[in-house]
Design an enzyme around this catalytic site. Structure first.
Site, PDB file in Angstrom:
ATOM      1  N   GLY A 220       0.898  -1.176   0.075  1.00  0.00           N
ATOM      2  CA  GLY A 220       0.227   0.150  -0.013  1.00  0.00           C
ATOM      3  C   GLY A 220       0.779   1.189   0.130  1.00  0.00           C
ATOM      4  O   GLY A 220       0.420   2.357   0.256  1.00  0.00           O
ATOM      5  N   GLU A 261       4.316  -7.023   0.773  1.00  0.00           N
ATOM      6  CA  GLU A 261       3.366  -7.335  -0.405  1.00  0.00           C
ATOM      7  C   GLU A 261       3.212  -6.117  -1.366  1.00  0.00           C
ATOM      8  O   GLU A 261       2.388  -5.935  -1.725  1.00  0.00           O
ATOM      9  CB  GLU A 261       2.227  -7.995   0.079  1.00  0.00           C
ATOM     10  CG  GLU A 261       2.243  -9.335   0.779  1.00  0.00           C
ATOM     11  CD  GLU A 261       0.799 -10.156   1.155  1.00  0.00           C
ATOM     12  OE1 GLU A 261      -0.145  -9.463   0.371  1.00  0.00           O
ATOM     13  OE2 GLU A 261       0.838 -11.118   1.778  1.00  0.00           O
ATOM     14  N   GLY A 263       2.679  -4.152  -4.582  1.00  0.00           N
ATOM     15  CA  GLY A 263       2.201  -4.488  -6.002  1.00  0.00           C
ATOM     16  C   GLY A 263       2.545  -3.016  -6.732  1.00  0.00           C
ATOM     17  O   GLY A 263       3.705  -2.963  -7.556  1.00  0.00           O
ATOM     18  N   TYR A 304     -11.585   4.362 -10.340  1.00  0.00           N
ATOM     19  CA  TYR A 304     -11.219   5.058  -8.937  1.00  0.00           C
ATOM     20  C   TYR A 304     -10.917   6.769  -8.749  1.00  0.00           C
ATOM     21  O   TYR A 304     -10.504   7.082  -7.857  1.00  0.00           O
ATOM     22  CB  TYR A 304      -9.719   4.479  -8.630  1.00  0.00           C
ATOM     23  CG  TYR A 304      -9.526   3.082  -8.454  1.00  0.00           C
ATOM     24  CD1 TYR A 304     -10.703   2.195  -7.835  1.00  0.00           C
ATOM     25  CD2 TYR A 304      -8.656   2.307  -9.004  1.00  0.00           C
ATOM     26  CE1 TYR A 304     -10.282   0.857  -7.626  1.00  0.00           C
ATOM     27  CE2 TYR A 304      -8.203   0.978  -8.783  1.00  0.00           C
ATOM     28  CZ  TYR A 304      -9.176   0.279  -8.203  1.00  0.00           C
ATOM     29  OH  TYR A 304      -8.974  -1.067  -7.936  1.00  0.00           O
ATOM     30  N   CYS A 331     -17.714   3.104 -26.436  1.00  0.00           N
ATOM     31  CA  CYS A 331     -19.032   3.818 -26.163  1.00  0.00           C
ATOM     32  C   CYS A 331     -19.490   3.743 -25.050  1.00  0.00           C
ATOM     33  O   CYS A 331     -20.351   3.020 -24.293  1.00  0.00           O
ATOM     34  CB  CYS A 331     -20.030   3.202 -27.239  1.00  0.00           C
ATOM     35  SG  CYS A 331     -21.489   3.898 -27.532  1.00  0.00           S
TER      36      CYS A 331
END
Length: 404
Positions: A220, A261, A263, A304, A331
């Site tokens: 995070g 962890e 990412g 987001y 579209c």
């Protein structure tokens, strides 16, 4: 714009657009920053593969001494294809059927469970034969967006910290070997305070488990999305969290491993989505730049409200700045970037959308029956194709066409 000395416009010309380009050197730099930041603790990095699962990226991670965390059985298999031994892959599923967990056990992956139902089923099935880690929900609201905050009381992730009694009942009933505890509060976390709050939850709970091997603090860390954007001071966080961790290990009676962890932190800034301007559309209020990509290749802005910096890498040196909305060819309302001041954009110009390494290809779709782009990795100053561009036939590959 150059990456490792290579012009992105030339890469776009060679491989076509839209195109994902990844800077392997940037990934390596992020890995080294984490290792330096947590140098005082016995750190193990487990890359959160859901951010970007290209097998060549996974192989690069492995070459840099980084482990992996997978959230699906398919990700487990991709990691194995990249050369990871199954017993080095942490498998952290959410809301899957027990048969998938059994398959992961059969493959030899490490198991990390986040609900009491599956923990009980695991205990019934394996007893004390297979070790397991447990993911705890610490009830900490953290993260830059409610959709990426996963450690609060309403989150589906983890076993509530208020259910410690039930956890212990299940563990004791089946003599389950608990070898690790895991907590993850969310993404875009800036300072050590949040990690330390999550750490304290793990420290308190860990005293109930005498045979732990690791404590997993999740990831995070916030990355930069804009010039001069605030981001996590990984060295300050590493210093403070490592100090607290080592103090806990002294209290616990032996040294454990500290797992992270990351990412997005490892791959986000390494990625660029190169797109071509199809049309510059003037209206009384807004000037749109319509590009040959959209939310099917970069869904984060629509999902987001994520900010991605955009550069016109075809711009002439003397071009005046103008305000544009960068929109896709889907579209659907499909805004990739709004109210951006860019050097004048003309049809045919190549735009580079930054921070496209994480959750871009991995969340891409064939919406509007559009094909997915190719992927290119730059490593040691050379660009290499690591995924071919889809073609029309790929859309039909698994269809069974009936006659009427």
């Amino acid at each position: 714009m150059k990456v490792q000395g290579l012009e992105l416009t030339e890469i776009a010309q060679e491989y076509g657009t839209p195109l994902y380009v990844y800077d392997g050197e940037k990934i390596s730099t992020q890995i080294q920053n984490l290792k330096k930041g947590f140098a005082k603790a016995p750190l193990k990095i487990k890359y959160a593969t859901k951010a970007l699962t290209n097998v060549s990226i996974l192989k690069l991670m492995r070459s840099q001494g980084v482990g992996v965390d997978a959230v699906s059985i398919e990700e487990v298999k991709l990691c194995m294809m990249a050369g990871y031994p199954a017993n080095e892959i942490m498998y952290t599923p959410n809301c899957v059927g027990f048969s998938e967990i059994q398959e992961a056990v059969e493959l030899g992956a490490m198991i990390n469970l986040d609900n009491l139902v599956m923990l009980r089923e695991f205990g019934k099935t394996y007893g004390d034969k297979i070790p397991v880690a447990i993911r705890i929900n610490p009830h900490i609201m953290a993260g830059g967006n409610s959709k990426i905050s996963v450690g609060h009381i309403h989150s589906k992730f983890g076993i509530s910290i208020h259910q410690q009694e039930e956890i212990m009942e299940v563990v004791n009933e089946f003599s389950i070997q608990v070898n690790g505890l895991h907590v993850h509060t969310g993404s875009d976390i800036l300072d050590a305070a949040v990690f330390l709050r999550g750490a304290q939850v793990l420290f308190d709970m860990a005293m109930n488990f005498p045979n732990l091997k690791f404590l997993d603090f999740g990831g995070g860390f916030k990355v930069a999305y804009k010039p001069d954007d605030v981001q996590t001071d990984i060295f300050k966080v590493g210093e403070e969290v490592s100090e607290a961790f080592n103090a806990f290990c002294e209290k616990y009676g032996r040294q454990l491993e500290l797992w992270l962890e990351p990412g997005k932190y490892l791959v986000s800034e390494a990625g660029y989505l190169l797109v071509e301007a199809n049309v510059v559309k003037e209206t009384p209020e807004i000037t749109f730049v319509g590009v040959n990509s959209g939310l099917n290749h970069l869904i984060r802005p629509m999902l987001y409200d994520a900010y991605h910096q955009v550069e016109n890498i075809s711009a002439r040196p003397s071009s005046a700045l103008k305000k544009y909305n960068i929109v896709g060819y889907i579209c659907e309302t499909d805004t990739l970037a709004a109210d951006r001041m860019l050097p004048e954009v003309n049809s045919g110009d190549i735009l580079a959308i930054k921070n496209a390494g994480a959750y871009s290809f991995s969340m891409a779709s064939n919406y509007n029956s559009r094909v997915k782009p190719a992927e290119v990795l730059i490593w040691n100053g050379e660009a290499a194709l690591v995924r071919k561009r889809e073609v029309f036939e790929d859309l039909l590959r698994n269809q069974v066409v009936l006659d009427f």
